[in-house]
Design an enzyme around this catalytic site. Structure first.
Site, PDB file in Angstrom:
ATOM      1  N   SER A 131      29.015  30.525  43.841  1.00 20.64           N
ATOM      2  CA  SER A 131      27.644  30.039  43.622  1.00 20.64           C
ATOM      3  C   SER A 131      27.740  28.660  42.987  1.00 20.64           C
ATOM      4  O   SER A 131      28.643  28.394  42.192  1.00 20.64           O
ATOM      5  CB  SER A 131      26.887  30.965  42.674  1.00 20.64           C
ATOM      6  OG  SER A 131      25.673  30.357  42.289  1.00 20.64           O
ATOM      7  N   TYR A 170      26.495  35.178  34.704  1.00 17.06           N
ATOM      8  CA  TYR A 170      26.666  35.166  36.167  1.00 17.06           C
ATOM      9  C   TYR A 170      27.401  33.896  36.585  1.00 17.06           C
ATOM     10  O   TYR A 170      28.350  33.942  37.371  1.00 17.06           O
ATOM     11  CB  TYR A 170      25.284  35.236  36.841  1.00 17.06           C
ATOM     12  CG  TYR A 170      25.281  34.928  38.320  1.00 17.06           C
ATOM     13  CD1 TYR A 170      25.693  35.874  39.259  1.00 17.06           C
ATOM     14  CD2 TYR A 170      24.853  33.680  38.797  1.00 17.06           C
ATOM     15  CE1 TYR A 170      25.678  35.587  40.624  1.00 17.06           C
ATOM     16  CE2 TYR A 170      24.835  33.390  40.148  1.00 17.06           C
ATOM     17  CZ  TYR A 170      25.251  34.339  41.062  1.00 17.06           C
ATOM     18  OH  TYR A 170      25.251  34.047  42.402  1.00 17.06           O
TER      19      TYR A 170
HETATM   20  P1  NAP Z   1      21.218  40.189  48.183  1.00 18.90           P
HETATM   21  O1  NAP Z   1      20.159  39.692  49.106  1.00 18.90           O
HETATM   22  O2  NAP Z   1      20.827  40.812  46.891  1.00 18.90           O
HETATM   23  O3  NAP Z   1      22.156  41.196  49.016  1.00 18.90           O
HETATM   24  C1  NAP Z   1      23.252  41.730  48.376  1.00 18.90           C
HETATM   25  C2  NAP Z   1      24.008  42.656  49.304  1.00 18.90           C
HETATM   26  O4  NAP Z   1      25.160  43.096  48.587  1.00 18.90           O
HETATM   27  C3  NAP Z   1      23.240  43.909  49.676  1.00 18.90           C
HETATM   28  O5  NAP Z   1      23.590  44.279  50.995  1.00 18.90           O
HETATM   29  C4  NAP Z   1      23.733  44.945  48.678  1.00 18.90           C
HETATM   30  O6  NAP Z   1      23.729  46.280  49.155  1.00 18.90           O
HETATM   31  C5  NAP Z   1      25.150  44.515  48.500  1.00 18.90           C
HETATM   32  N1  NAP Z   1      25.722  44.901  47.219  1.00 18.90           N
HETATM   33  C6  NAP Z   1      25.218  44.679  45.977  1.00 18.90           C
HETATM   34  N2  NAP Z   1      26.031  45.190  45.054  1.00 18.90           N
HETATM   35  C7  NAP Z   1      27.063  45.753  45.729  1.00 18.90           C
HETATM   36  C8  NAP Z   1      28.213  46.457  45.349  1.00 18.90           C
HETATM   37  N3  NAP Z   1      28.481  46.723  44.061  1.00 18.90           N
HETATM   38  N4  NAP Z   1      29.072  46.891  46.309  1.00 18.90           N
HETATM   39  C9  NAP Z   1      28.804  46.670  47.617  1.00 18.90           C
HETATM   40  N5  NAP Z   1      27.728  46.011  48.040  1.00 18.90           N
HETATM   41  C10 NAP Z   1      26.864  45.558  47.109  1.00 18.90           C
HETATM   42  O7  NAP Z   1      22.228  38.996  47.788  1.00 18.90           O
HETATM   43  P2  NAP Z   1      22.470  37.545  48.452  1.00 18.90           P
HETATM   44  O8  NAP Z   1      21.469  36.604  47.881  1.00 18.90           O
HETATM   45  O9  NAP Z   1      22.614  37.679  49.904  1.00 18.90           O
HETATM   46  O10 NAP Z   1      23.865  37.169  47.765  1.00 18.90           O
HETATM   47  C11 NAP Z   1      25.103  37.306  48.434  1.00 18.90           C
HETATM   48  C12 NAP Z   1      26.143  36.531  47.652  1.00 18.90           C
HETATM   49  O11 NAP Z   1      25.752  35.169  47.556  1.00 18.90           O
HETATM   50  C13 NAP Z   1      26.320  37.024  46.208  1.00 18.90           C
HETATM   51  O12 NAP Z   1      27.693  36.949  45.872  1.00 18.90           O
HETATM   52  C14 NAP Z   1      25.547  36.011  45.394  1.00 18.90           C
HETATM   53  O13 NAP Z   1      26.027  35.879  44.085  1.00 18.90           O
HETATM   54  C15 NAP Z   1      25.800  34.738  46.215  1.00 18.90           C
HETATM   55  N6  NAP Z   1      24.801  33.684  45.997  1.00 18.90           N
HETATM   56  C16 NAP Z   1      23.492  33.892  46.307  1.00 18.90           C
HETATM   57  C17 NAP Z   1      22.584  32.856  46.083  1.00 18.90           C
HETATM   58  C18 NAP Z   1      21.118  33.008  46.393  1.00 18.90           C
HETATM   59  O14 NAP Z   1      20.322  32.134  45.949  1.00 18.90           O
HETATM   60  N7  NAP Z   1      20.694  34.029  47.133  1.00 18.90           N
HETATM   61  C19 NAP Z   1      23.026  31.643  45.529  1.00 18.90           C
HETATM   62  C20 NAP Z   1      24.363  31.494  45.230  1.00 18.90           C
HETATM   63  C21 NAP Z   1      25.255  32.528  45.464  1.00 18.90           C
HETATM   64  P3  NAP Z   1      22.338  47.135  49.315  1.00 18.90           P
HETATM   65  O15 NAP Z   1      21.650  46.506  50.497  1.00 18.90           O
HETATM   66  O16 NAP Z   1      22.780  48.518  49.577  1.00 18.90           O
HETATM   67  O17 NAP Z   1      21.605  46.958  48.035  1.00 18.90           O
END
Ligand code: NAP
Length: 249
Positions: free
Chosen positions: A144, A158
């Site tokens: 991130s 985080y």
């Molecule tokens: P999201 O929409 O919350 O989706 C998270 C996914 O990960 C879901 O499919 C969830 O499963 C799964 N998950 C959560 N905890 C888990 C665990 N302990 N074991 C296995 N699966 C798990 O998140 P996102 O925004 O796509 O983020 C994805 C990555 O990008 C993360 O590493 C996050 O830190 C990074 N990121 C995101 C942003 C942003 O602005 N969105 C910015 C920077 C970095 P369920 O569907 O079953 O809940």
């Protein structure tokens, strides 16, 4: 339509958000994909249906990245499709937005357990497998831009967990480069996914957009494109890189 590649990739946290876009892109590109999720079976089922027409085969497993007992099953499911070539450590969590003095110790530990330990132990499993079978491999970690900004007043723990993911990426890449294993990271800026609702502010992406040089949040597909590129032979001389996809942040 791309040809089937006879190579499989594991995507953790692949049912929704950035992970789901990675699953779609990779299966369209001809990779077989095994994705994991935590609890949302419906989201996983919808994604499986959507990918049915893609060139690569897609399977899903409910497996928390912190659950060691599920790791063999995830790797076996991917290898059943075709030989494992890639691992995307995408699963990650934030926590409720706020100042650090108010964050519970259990919350800090949980964020590190998923974001850091999950990434490190899945990577270790993959590396052991590739070394044992004398095969090339490719790991892409999803970090991130918070690792650089520090996320003050939101979730510094985080941000610190993602900084750990980045130094892990750099060190591990150097350690296994001679064994034909590449390790890189994508560092997304704020991206429109459900993660912000879980942190207590569903409209966070809109609020922060003004502060981003490009004046908008990313779509999950824009982050997935960078991940897919790092998985592909197009980036064959890259390892140990942290690639920001953050609209200029
Ligand atoms: P999201 O929409 O919350 O989706 C998270 C996914 O990960 C879901 O499919 C969830 O499963 C799964 N998950 C959560 N905890 C888990 C665990 N302990 N074991 C296995 N699966 C798990 O998140 P996102 O925004 O796509 O983020 C994805 C990555 O990008 C993360 O590493 C996050 O830190 C990074 N990121 C995101 C942003 C942003 O602005 N969105 C910015 C920077 C970095 P369920 O569907 O079953 O809940």
């Amino acid at each position: 339509m791309q040809n089937r590649r006879e190579e499989s990739i594991i995507v953790t946290g692949g049912a929704r958000g950035i992970g789901a876009e990675i699953v779609k892109l990779c299966s369209q590109a001809g990779y077989d994909v095994c994705f994991t999720f935590q609890q949302q079976h419906d989201a996983a089922r919808r994604l499986l249906e959507l990918c049915q027409t893609h060139t690569g085969k897609v399977v899903a497993l409910q497996a928390d990245v912190s659950d060691a007992s599920k790791r063999d099953a995830v790797f076996d499911a991917a290898n059943k499709l075709s030989p494992l070539r890639g691992l995307v450590n995408n699963a990650g969590i934030t926590s409720v937005i706020g100042r650090f003095e108010h964050v519970e110790e259990a919350t800090i530990r949980h964020v590190f357990e998923i974001n850091v330990m999950g990434t490190m132990l899945m990577s270790q499993h993959a590396i052991r497998y590739w070394l044992q079978h004398n095969q090339a491999g490719n790991i892409v970690n999803v970090s991130s831009i918070a690792a650089k900004t520090g996320s003050p007043n939101e979730y510094v723990h985080y941000a610190a967990s993602k900084a750990a993911v980045e130094s892990f990426t750099v060190g591990l890449a150097k350690e296994v480069a001679a064994q034909r294993i590449r390790v890189n990271a994508v560092s997304p800026g704020i991206t429109r996914t459900d993660i912000h609702a879980l942190s207590g502010e569903p409209d966070r992406a809109t609020r922060i957009a003004r502060k981003i040089p490009m004046q908008r949040a990313a779509e999950a597909s824009e982050i997935a494109a960078a991940v897919a590129w790092l998985l592909s032979p197009a980036s064959s001389y890259m390892t140990g890189a942290i690639v920001p996809v953050a609209g200029g942040l």
